[in-house]
Motif scaffolding. Structure first.
Motif, PDB file in Angstrom:
ATOM      1  N   HIS A   1      -4.989   4.980  -3.475  1.00 22.55           N
ATOM      2  CA  HIS A   1      -3.554   5.061  -3.190  1.00 22.55           C
ATOM      3  C   HIS A   1      -3.260   6.081  -2.078  1.00 22.55           C
ATOM      4  O   HIS A   1      -2.272   6.817  -2.166  1.00 22.55           O
TER       5      HIS A   1
ATOM      6  N   VAL B   1      -5.738  -0.146   1.525  1.00 24.13           N
ATOM      7  CA  VAL B   1      -5.441  -1.155   2.532  1.00 24.13           C
ATOM      8  C   VAL B   1      -6.579  -1.120   3.547  1.00 24.13           C
ATOM      9  O   VAL B   1      -6.787  -0.124   4.238  1.00 24.13           O
TER      10      VAL B   1
ATOM     11  N   GLY C   1       0.800  -1.219   0.000  1.00 22.26           N
ATOM     12  CA  GLY C   1       0.000   0.000   0.000  1.00 22.26           C
ATOM     13  C   GLY C   1       0.828   1.262   0.000  1.00 22.26           C
ATOM     14  O   GLY C   1       0.452   2.269  -0.602  1.00 22.26           O
TER      15      GLY C   1
END
Ligand code: HXC
Length: 524
Positions: free
Chosen positions: A307, A235, A226
């Protein structure tokens, strides 16, 4: 009953129930007993958690495992370690597959491969998103080259479906060997903290080949994927959180590249527009949280970050403006002053390309001091890898609206959705500083002799301050760019939501054709 005697309907129905029982129930109990102690749900439980109640239609439940090598005498299993089918999420169709780790470690066998390919083809033809729940030891060792062949076939399906239907991977256990490449080829990968692992080769193989001692968590844990490698876009704290995130993500996306994202009722932002008038600090060296800006612009202030822990110096995510999905790319001054580096460029480029492929308008917020200088970045390829973002914005034909809140220096100005890369509407706040570099650096370069003389006379500080003020007043104001039409309007920050919404409405039917070509050779 002898096989050649006709059988009644009720006998056939009993037969069906018996087969279904064999295919599903018994295996489920065994699976639950193996998965639950590890803090993992079974393949079918995961599907239930993801989709609308009673909406799952299984495809291929009677598919029988083919190969029996190394297990002579063993009973062949139904399903072959993967559950496939279609269902709805919030009433919208998806196709899905879910690995069953309790059958040959969720590894890819021949029948398994056929089932997954069938569902991928179905999703591509039907034009609906495909969600893959991965929990797999990779190529099934007992099935040798057949298994490898199916991985290659699956990669081909993923590549063909890329840009046609959204593809989402959820990694909920080990994901080893060939199993990693499907997530890598899909648009979004979700991992679960502590239970997910994704690596090409596990720690044992690494140790035997290279002598390196590394734990599974360090090698391919959710945290590493991650925040360091960038393989995971989200995550999750547990499996329920992971599947919740997927549902939320799906609600932002169109079913395919010819469709538009679903529209929701418009909501007021979470913060007041007036807050924007004071969000940028007086000192250019002081940071602020770009999320505060987004909270006052987006519906309900909601941003589904993608992200989030990888390259946090740039924010990418989905939000809504007056009920419609927008893809947001924004420098984050709170992290490394929002500078662009390799990871930030690649993260944003991938996001921009996804939005462009799926008709999602792009909204860019700029406060960037430029590209990160230094040997480490140059040697790792900031030139070719940084170019990806230039490429992605240039290639994108969806509506593009950019707002410069503060710094837009050097390459950072050019790359962050500038007019010159094809942005449709470019706005700037009065606090915007658009220039080759910041005033401090520019003055040191331009007035070296004058500053040296001032040093000798003991007045360097005051001369420098005067020169900086002059430079700011004449060079970095947004009106210089506005005079040339590089910025369409300089606006009060509190008007941002209204102006951006109007721009996107104006651009609703935007059409822009690219020159015909087979495909590009984008920087890699
Ligand atoms: C067949 C497999 C298997 C596999 C696991 N199992 N991986 N069976 N083929 N690839 C079986 C185990 O034998 C075991 O069966 C059960 O699944 C559970 O496995 P465990 O090892 O007990 O589980 P765990 O400790 O959680 O470890 C999971 C694991 C490990 C990290 C995935 O099993 C592992 O390293 N497997 C091998 C990974 C691998 O090297 N795969 C091939 C890569 S090559 P029993 O009967 O004991 O319960 C590849 C190339 C493709 O994929 C290239 C395509 C382009």
């Amino acid at each position: 009953m002898p096989d050649n005697e006709p059988r009644g309907t009720s006998q056939r129905l009993d037969d069906l129930e018996q087969r279904r029982g064999e295919a599903v129930s018994r295996a489920d109990e065994v699976a639950a007993a193996k998965q639950h102690p590890k803090g993992k749900y079974t393949a079918r439980e995961r599907i239930e958690l993801l989709v609308d109640e009673d909406s799952f239609v299984e495809v291929g439940e009677f598919t029988l495992q083919r190969a029996t090598a190394f297990d002579a005498g063993a009973e062949r299993c139904y399903g072959d370690g993967v559950v496939t089918g279609y269902a709805t999420v919030d009433g919208r169709r998806i196709c899905l597959f879910s690995h069953d780790f309790t059958t040959y470690g969720g590894s890819m066998g021949e029948a398994f491969g056929e089932k997954v390919l069938k569902i991928m083809d179905m999703a591509t033809k039907a034009g609906c998103p495909v969600v893959g729940i991965n929990d797999s030891g990779g190529a099934r060792i007992q099935e040798g080259v057949v298994s490898l062949a199916y991985y290659a076939e699956l990669s081909r399906r993923n590549s063909r479906a890329s840009g046609v239907v959204p593809q989402i991977s959820v990694v909920m256990g080990p994901c080893a060997g060939g199993a990693v490449y499907t997530p890598a080829l899909t648009d979004f990968t979700v991992m679960v903290d502590r239970t997910s692992r994704m690596f090409v080769t596990g720690p044992d193989v690494v140790r035997s080949v290279t002598g390196e001692n590394i734990s599974a968590e360090e090698l391919g844990g959710a945290e590493v994927n991650g925040s360091v490698s960038g393989n995971a876009h989200y995550v999750a704290s547990d499996e329920v959180d992971a599947l919740d995130w997927v549902r939320t993500l799906l609600a932002f996306l169109p079913a395919n590249n010819l469709a538009v994202a679903p529209e929701y009722p418009a909501l007021e932002p979470a913060a007041s527009a007036a807050e924007l008038d004071t969000v940028v600090p007086d000192s250019p060296n002081q940071s602020y949280d770009m999320r505060r800006v987004l909270a006052a612009v987006l519906d309900d202030g909601e941003l589904l970050e993608v992200h989030a822990s990888f390259a946090p110096n740039v924010l990418c995510g989905f939000g809504r403006l007056r009920g419609r999905t927008v893809g947001v790319v924004a420098n984050q001054p709170l992290r490394q002053s929002g500078i662009m580096d390799i990871d930030a460029s690649e993260k944003a480029a991938r996001f921009v390309r996804f939005c462009d492929a799926f008709n999602i308008a792009l909204l860019t917020f700029v406060d960037v001091p430029g590209y990160l200088p230094g040997g480490e970045q140059e040697q790792r390829g900031i030139i070719r890898r940084g170019a990806k973002l230039l490429y992605a914005y240039s290639e994108a034909t969806v509506p593009k609206v950019t707002v410069v809140t503060r710094k837009a220096y050097g390459g950072g100005y050019a790359v962050m959705g500038s007019k010159h890369l094809g942005a449709d509407v470019n706005l700037a706040w009065p606090t915007a500083e658009i220039a080759v570099m910041g005033a401090e650096g520019a003055v040191e370069l331009l007035h070296r002799a004058e500053l040296a003389e001032a040093e000798t006379n003991g007045v360097r500080a005051s001369v420098r301050a005067k020169l900086i003020a002059e430079y700011r007043a004449t060079m970095t104001t947004p009106y210089v760019a506005a005079e040339r039409g590089y910025v369409d309007s300089v606006i009060r920050p509190s008007l941002t939501r209204a102006r951006v919404s109007d721009a996107l409405l104006m651009l609703e039917a935007k059409r822009e054709d690219s020159p015909p070509k087979k495909h590009s050779t984008m920087p890699l």
